[in-house]
Design a protein around this motif. Sequence first.
Motif, PDB file in Angstrom:
ATOM      1  N   LEU A   1       0.822  -1.209   0.000  1.00  0.00           N
ATOM      2  CA  LEU A   1       0.000   0.000   0.000  1.00  0.00           C
ATOM      3  C   LEU A   1       0.859   1.263   0.000  1.00  0.00           C
ATOM      4  O   LEU A   1       0.506   2.263  -0.649  1.00  0.00           O
ATOM      5  CB  LEU A   1      -0.930   0.003   1.219  1.00  0.00           C
ATOM      6  CG  LEU A   1      -1.971  -1.121   1.282  1.00  0.00           C
ATOM      7  CD1 LEU A   1      -2.790  -1.010   2.555  1.00  0.00           C
ATOM      8  CD2 LEU A   1      -2.881  -1.104   0.068  1.00  0.00           C
TER       9      LEU A   1
ATOM     10  N   LEU B   1      -6.613   3.932  -0.694  1.00  0.00           N
ATOM     11  CA  LEU B   1      -5.421   3.153  -1.012  1.00  0.00           C
ATOM     12  C   LEU B   1      -4.289   3.421  -0.035  1.00  0.00           C
ATOM     13  O   LEU B   1      -3.601   2.491   0.419  1.00  0.00           O
ATOM     14  CB  LEU B   1      -4.967   3.480  -2.433  1.00  0.00           C
ATOM     15  CG  LEU B   1      -3.713   2.763  -2.957  1.00  0.00           C
ATOM     16  CD1 LEU B   1      -3.919   1.257  -2.945  1.00  0.00           C
ATOM     17  CD2 LEU B   1      -3.384   3.251  -4.357  1.00  0.00           C
ATOM     18  N   HIS B   2      -4.054   4.680   0.317  1.00  0.00           N
ATOM     19  CA  HIS B   2      -2.878   5.044   1.115  1.00  0.00           C
ATOM     20  C   HIS B   2      -3.197   5.382   2.562  1.00  0.00           C
ATOM     21  O   HIS B   2      -2.275   5.390   3.386  1.00  0.00           O
ATOM     22  CB  HIS B   2      -2.176   6.254   0.467  1.00  0.00           C
ATOM     23  CG  HIS B   2      -1.557   5.940  -0.858  1.00  0.00           C
ATOM     24  ND1 HIS B   2      -0.389   5.232  -0.987  1.00  0.00           N
ATOM     25  CD2 HIS B   2      -1.957   6.230  -2.123  1.00  0.00           C
ATOM     26  CE1 HIS B   2      -0.071   5.098  -2.264  1.00  0.00           C
ATOM     27  NE2 HIS B   2      -1.017   5.699  -2.979  1.00  0.00           N
TER      28      HIS B   2
ATOM     29  N   PRO C   1      -8.395  -1.008  -0.857  1.00  0.00           N
ATOM     30  CA  PRO C   1      -7.197  -1.709  -0.370  1.00  0.00           C
ATOM     31  C   PRO C   1      -6.845  -1.366   1.067  1.00  0.00           C
ATOM     32  O   PRO C   1      -6.279  -2.194   1.792  1.00  0.00           O
ATOM     33  CB  PRO C   1      -6.105  -1.248  -1.339  1.00  0.00           C
ATOM     34  CG  PRO C   1      -6.827  -0.794  -2.559  1.00  0.00           C
ATOM     35  CD  PRO C   1      -8.118  -0.229  -2.086  1.00  0.00           C
ATOM     36  N   GLY C   2      -7.166  -0.139   1.513  1.00  0.00           N
ATOM     37  CA  GLY C   2      -6.868   0.231   2.893  1.00  0.00           C
ATOM     38  C   GLY C   2      -7.627  -0.572   3.926  1.00  0.00           C
ATOM     39  O   GLY C   2      -7.278  -0.522   5.117  1.00  0.00           O
TER      40      GLY C   2
ATOM     41  N   VAL D   1      -4.377  -3.772  -5.293  1.00  0.00           N
ATOM     42  CA  VAL D   1      -3.684  -2.504  -5.550  1.00  0.00           C
ATOM     43  C   VAL D   1      -3.566  -2.250  -7.042  1.00  0.00           C
ATOM     44  O   VAL D   1      -3.749  -1.124  -7.523  1.00  0.00           O
ATOM     45  CB  VAL D   1      -2.308  -2.518  -4.865  1.00  0.00           C
ATOM     46  CG1 VAL D   1      -1.473  -1.318  -5.301  1.00  0.00           C
ATOM     47  CG2 VAL D   1      -2.467  -2.523  -3.353  1.00  0.00           C
TER      48      VAL D   1
END
Length: 475
Positions: free
Chosen positions: A183, A198-199, A285-286, A373
């Motif tokens: 990530l 995502l981040h 994704p997080g 991702v």
Amino acid sequence: MGQWVSATDESQYASAFLDLMGLYSITPNVVVAVALGLGVLAALAVVMLLNGTGHRLGGAVLRTARTSRTGGALGIIAGLGSTALTAAGAVALLVLIALVISVLSAGVPGLALALLTHAGLGALIVVAAHAGALLASTFADRPDAEPALQGAAAGAATGPRAALLLAGALTALGALGPVVSALQLAPRAGSVWEDRALHAITPSSLTMLAGAGLGVLTVLLVTSSLLDGARRLGANAVVETRASLLEGRAHADLVDLTEMVRRASVTPVVVALLMPVVAGFGLGPGALPGLLLGMVLTAAGLGLWTLGAGSTLENAAAVIGSGRYGGRGSWGHSGALGGTVLTGVLRSTIGSVALPLLLTSSMLTALSVSAVVGMNTDDTSPFLRWGIAVIALVIMMACWVIAATAPEVDLEDGEGEIASPLFSRAAEESAGDLEAMDWEPDDEHIEQVPVATKPAKPAKSAKRRARKQRRGDEG
């Protein structure tokens, strides 16, 4: 070092620079040795804590046995309350290990997660040293085994099993390393909300919090499906066994057992396999780190709790059966046996499944993070990602329906000729026969016969009093 920290910001390259500076402040072989030692000490502490729940002269067992004299429900509450405190202590050890390793790793996240895996290896060393205790109950479970050997082996495997679960939890938490690295190294997404999903892996991220909630939900869904399957299988086995005894058969025919086991095992396997797909493609994704954290901590806590509770109630029933607190056949013994069945089912469905569940989920999360991702950074349509998550949900719901429609034994009253003796006691049948008889006298057919009676003779003491009275009058 403080000057370097004050001169940097929260960007990716600044964090990598600080991590590199932190690595130069530690000695790798010493840090790894300390991590192994922490795992050994934590595993030994868990073995001591959980072995106390299986000791027949321990405080938790005797407290549960005494409380069972007031009713089975209160005895179960006493056992669950004592072992919940023990499980909380074991989870607190897990948190303490994470805190100490965070300090040892100089704040470098990747090194800290790697050291967690080394701590799990140290816990496995303790488990290997207790291999004999793990197999003691199996070897002692024979008809020709001495009662002293069976008593010594009872509950001996609870502590090593708890240490094995702790080692699995530490190893599963180490799987956060590749997930977090993937990530952090991912490029920027096309929109703000996709980039945050995502981040943003901080505790303030709603995506990560939703993933943690999904991890807790996964453990509860797997537990629910396993308990429902245990209910169906147990009811079928009991009814078939009683029917075979009433009909005089030499054996019980469990013809539907294979199909019931197959349907009951589909749902937990599918839920554990597809939940990372739902979290990664549906929430973002997080959510994967939160899913892994929620699932590992919940499975470890419930697994430790049920392992201790099953051992405590089992040994409490053995203590009462040996003659204390009412002895065999008493009210307390009946309540303790009911608690043993309940906690035994919980131990087999949660305590035994917790370890493979958290290991499988951590491995699947680490393997799926690259695909998740990639689809979030290569301009893939979000509707396609959400469609994958919806398909996974549909598959899980279909498996749930298949398990819910499995064949189940009929437990209704009055269904069939054998239903009455199956679900009633012999006392109830005899009471029904007595109530059916007519105990009222029939006055029309009674003939009255006269009986001649003689006057009763006065007692000797009365005669003596009369003579004394006459003599007094004459004098």
